[in-house]
Design an enzyme around this catalytic site. Sequence first.
Site, PDB file in Angstrom:
ATOM      1  CG  ASP A  36      10.133  13.264   7.327  1.00 54.38           C
ATOM      2  OD1 ASP A  36      10.074  14.265   6.572  1.00 54.38           O
ATOM      3  OD2 ASP A  36      10.276  12.102   6.899  1.00 54.38           O
ATOM      4  CE  LYS A  71       8.263   2.750   8.406  1.00 53.20           C
ATOM      5  NZ  LYS A  71       7.971   4.122   8.796  1.00 53.20           N
ATOM      6  N   GLY A  89       8.299   3.669   0.617  1.00 56.36           N
ATOM      7  CA  GLY A  89       8.985   4.871   1.094  1.00 56.36           C
ATOM      8  C   GLY A  89      10.472   4.621   1.157  1.00 56.36           C
ATOM      9  N   GLY A  90      11.199   5.604   1.658  1.00 58.35           N
ATOM     10  CA  GLY A  90      12.642   5.477   1.765  1.00 58.35           C
ATOM     11  C   GLY A  90      13.017   4.281   2.626  1.00 58.35           C
ATOM     12  CG  PHE A  91      11.738   2.164   6.862  1.00 56.09           C
ATOM     13  CD1 PHE A  91      12.682   2.375   7.853  1.00 56.09           C
ATOM     14  CD2 PHE A  91      10.941   1.031   6.926  1.00 56.09           C
ATOM     15  CE1 PHE A  91      12.824   1.464   8.882  1.00 56.09           C
ATOM     16  CE2 PHE A  91      11.079   0.114   7.951  1.00 56.09           C
ATOM     17  CZ  PHE A  91      12.029   0.336   8.938  1.00 56.09           C
ATOM     18  N   GLY A  92      11.275   1.448   3.098  1.00 56.64           N
ATOM     19  CA  GLY A  92      10.955   0.155   2.500  1.00 56.64           C
ATOM     20  C   GLY A  92       9.506   0.140   2.061  1.00 56.64           C
ATOM     21  CE  LYS A  93       8.447  -3.172  -2.962  1.00 51.23           C
ATOM     22  NZ  LYS A  93       8.544  -4.400  -3.757  1.00 51.23           N
ATOM     23  CB  VAL A  94       3.733   0.373   3.886  1.00 49.04           C
ATOM     24  CG1 VAL A  94       2.727   0.193   5.008  1.00 49.04           C
ATOM     25  CG2 VAL A  94       4.825   1.339   4.318  1.00 49.04           C
ATOM     26  CB  ILE A 130      -0.978   0.032   1.199  1.00 54.10           C
ATOM     27  CG1 ILE A 130      -0.236  -0.232   2.506  1.00 54.10           C
ATOM     28  CG2 ILE A 130      -2.106  -0.961   1.006  1.00 54.10           C
ATOM     29  CD1 ILE A 130      -1.111  -0.064   3.737  1.00 54.10           C
TER      30      ILE A 130
END
Length: 832
Positions: free
Chosen positions: A616, A520, A501-506, A498
């Site tokens: 942020d 996440k 992002g920079g961190f990974g997928k959600v 869904i």
Amino acid sequence: MMGSRKLDFFICVLSVLPLICFSATFVPVDNYLIDCGAPANTTVGDRQFAADNFFKKLLSTQKDVLANTSSKPITSFSDSSLYQTARIFTGSSKYTFSVNQKGRHWIRLYFYPFVYGNYNLSIANFAVATQKNVLLSNFTVQKNSVMKEYSVNVTSDTLEITFTPSNNSIAFINAIEVVSVPDDLIADDANTISPPGRYSGLLTEAIETIWRINMGGPIVSFENDTLDRNWLPDQNFLVQPNLAVTASNIPAVKYVQGGATQNSAPPIVYGTLTEMNSNNDPNSNFNVTWQFNVDPGFQYLVRLHFCDIVSNSLNQLYFNVYINSWLAVENFDLSVAVNALAAPYYVDLVTPSIVGNKFSVSIGPSPVNNDYPNAILNGLEIMKMNDSLGSLSAGTAVIVNNSNSKKKVGMIVGVSLGTIGAVILAGVFFMLCRKGRLARHRLSKTWVPISINDGASHTMGSKFSNVTTGSVASNIGYRIPFLAVQEATNNFDESLVIGIGGFGKVYKGVLNDGTTVAVKRGNPRSQQGLAEFRTEIEMLSQFRHRHLVSLIGYCDERNEMILIYEYMEKGTLKSHLYGSGMPSLSWKERLEICIGAARGLHYLHTGYAKAVIHRDVKSANILLDENLMAKVADFGLSKTGPEIDQTHVSTAVKGSFGYLDPEYFRRQQLTEKSDVYSFGVVLFEVLCARPVIDPSLPREMVNLAEWAMKWQKRGQLDQIIDPTLAGKIRSDSLRKFGETAEKCLADFGVDRPSMGDVLWNLEYALQLQEAVVQGDPEENSTNMIGELSPQVNNFNHDASVSAAQFEASSVDDLSGVSMSRVFSQLVKSEGR
Ligand SMILES: *[C@@H]1O[C@H](CO)[C@@H](O)[C@H](O)[C@H]1NC(C)=O
Ligand SMILES: *[C@@H]1O[C@H](CO)[C@@H](O)[C@H](O)[C@H]1NC(C)=O
Ligand SMILES: *[C@@H]1O[C@H](CO)[C@@H](O)[C@H](O)[C@H]1NC(C)=O
Ligand SMILES: *[C@@H]1O[C@H](CO)[C@@H](O)[C@H](O)[C@H]1NC(C)=O
Ligand SMILES: *[C@@H]1O[C@H](CO)[C@@H](O)[C@H](O)[C@H]1NC(C)=O
Ligand SMILES: *[C@@H]1O[C@H](CO)[C@@H](O)[C@H](O)[C@H]1NC(C)=O
Ligand SMILES: *[C@@H]1O[C@H](CO)[C@@H](O)[C@H](O)[C@H]1NC(C)=O
Ligand SMILES: *[C@@H]1O[C@H](CO)[C@@H](O)[C@H](O)[C@H]1NC(C)=O
Ligand SMILES: *[C@@H]1O[C@H](CO)[C@@H](O)[C@H](O)[C@H]1NC(C)=O
């Protein structure tokens, strides 16, 4: 209505398409290909661009400057060698092409700025025009290579292309094409989408290709297109990629009489498509939406390419197409159009002048005849039509502005000022009334600025409230086994993604107890990621608030960094503002969301012994639940704020471009006021419904904060608001909102309000908006005072502030005195 419109549509289409017959390979009569500045011919694909001197006789220029570079641009297509040489023009210069066959011609202009001797092509600024049409003006290419494609109907014996440098500047060109287009490629008329009707006159229109997309397929370079067109794949334009799937069956494509031809688009475009990811679910009902940047102020010719390679039989697939939320094609059945499966077909549509810079195209199921809801799109061309002056340059476009006229706003302000005291009183008492009711409901003695949707009780206690809901420890997110996470997400099924992002997928997931969650999953461990992962767990385990997204658990087995949150049904605030084709939010909904988010941030800043700075704050980090209640998310960058005796935390600058506090950037010192700044940017984003940075816009509009501040300072913020809000915001509500955002964006942190002040002012903007519904405020206020006094007293008691003080300050506020004093008194009296 539906029937007749559909009928019109087919009559018109049928009258045009028979003209398009099967074409043998098209051989252009005029075919000028010049690699400007090049010492020798250059071959790209199966075409040869001539050396500069070969067509030198066509050019009139004051001074010959041939430039070259050893650097090669990275282009999506196999044309990079065309960009390594250029012709530089120090004065107005003109190519004159003799035209052997009148009619439509492609003009393709290739630009790549490099530095050659004293010439810096990145700062070249110039115009390009034909005898009839301005193609470019005030044009600069800063970094990357660009190819601009136009199609103009040449009606004289020559086509002149003139390059004119701006004052004290230069012009340049790396390569140029003037090539005949088949006569039948663009018909004279097409359906209009709003109001529905017919547009004629396309034959004489100059058009510029803005986007040409191959849905569900690969990039298609000019070698694989009979008319040397380039097609981009669609993935990057999908608003919610998880809602779409692709299909491909190139060998099946069969061009039929009455349908499109090879020259309309090649088989690799018609043989691939993007369709709804509906899994044969008969209840599927959603749109697949793509979004593109375009220049506002122009009409666009949109060509939709279809080829049904997914149905098993005729008359199975019925769908709708929307353009910028206009219903563009209704209950479309390809079988009626071409009477065959896998038969290419296209539909041309003309839009009204586009107001914003976003252009969205959606496909979705038609409500009728739909056992297997699906919708497809194989290809898409978005072509800009010349404006009324014959120009295609954004620099000269007349932008239709449908906001309120200033005069009208002035009038409302005038009227409001007359009755302002009464409005305020009514507003205040209205608020107090709600407050009293809610306070009882919640059994809370806390000071809470006027609640909007605090009705539902909230299980997580906050330091800020005296509601006892057990110890914080009992609410700490817990460790969840990796196997359980795998199970919840169907082993990280891509179709459940869904967000990315920079961190990974959600992923969306369902725990085995039935709780829907957002999972996440961090990218493989990096130091930075790990630190943020820990911060997030730490912060969210400590902070529980109805306006902060809750952490349900985490998983750090097998080097994974997985965070599991409560699922927020309605996604990000950002997605409701632009880019997704979702219905636009009302002003009241937007204010309530801002208030919720402000409350979450206010809690972070003040609800704990040490302030926590989010770092942020942006619309993508404000999530909405099924009732559109806002919750602040993503604490990965959060830092504990200054101790009492310090005023800032010194730290490396992090955050999101476009939202960053300039003071934080300059001094690398972090205070809560950096969040306030970012929140101010969010406020403008909410009002204007556009990205905070949009490089496709004219320079002065790129940065929303700067742009909006300019209009706010002129007192004309109403000129740039989201057009869907036009006429729906009360002027005093808008003014309060604008002033609040403006204060948040003050250059220096000390001049910015606290999050609490912001919250108060937003509440107030909401009251001003709602006052209109209250009818005549003067009358109502008298009634309300009598009825509500017990609650008023109650409130005053809680807040340790007298009603008189409250009212006085409220009225003061209109003469420019901030209400923050009252607010801070309220806060202080509560104690922490
Ligand atoms: C270069 O291109 C021109 C024009 O297309 C052509 O006439 C000429 O023969 C070419 N020269 C070479 C050496 O290929
Ligand atoms: C590039 O330009 C230089 C002059 O700056 C010239 O000496 C050289 O021959 C050119 N190279 C090519 C490949 O045209
Ligand atoms: C050329 O201009 C660009 C844009 O102003 C600038 O960034 C670049 O440094 C300039 N290059 C040279 C060599 O002057
Ligand atoms: C360019 O210079 C001319 C004459 O000096 C002036 O009239 C014109 O406004 C200038 N144009 C721009 C864009 O500055
Ligand atoms: C070009 O325009 C003329 C009218 O000026 C029209 O008769 C002709 O059909 C047009 N040609 C094409 C290919 O559109
Ligand atoms: C043309 O398309 C085919 C596949 O359909 C591909 O194999 C080939 O590489 C493409 N050629 C070019 C030059 O893009
Ligand atoms: C699809 O988008 C259109 C236009 O935005 C909207 O009116 C329609 O309700 C949407 N359909 C679904 C099923 O979401
Ligand atoms: C495009 O320019 C022509 C004149 O060249 C004009 O008649 C026509 O109205 C323009 N198109 C639009 C959409 O304004
Ligand atoms: C040219 O473009 C720049 C940047 O978009 C803008 O600031 C400037 O006003 C424009 N100039 C003219 C003459 O339109």
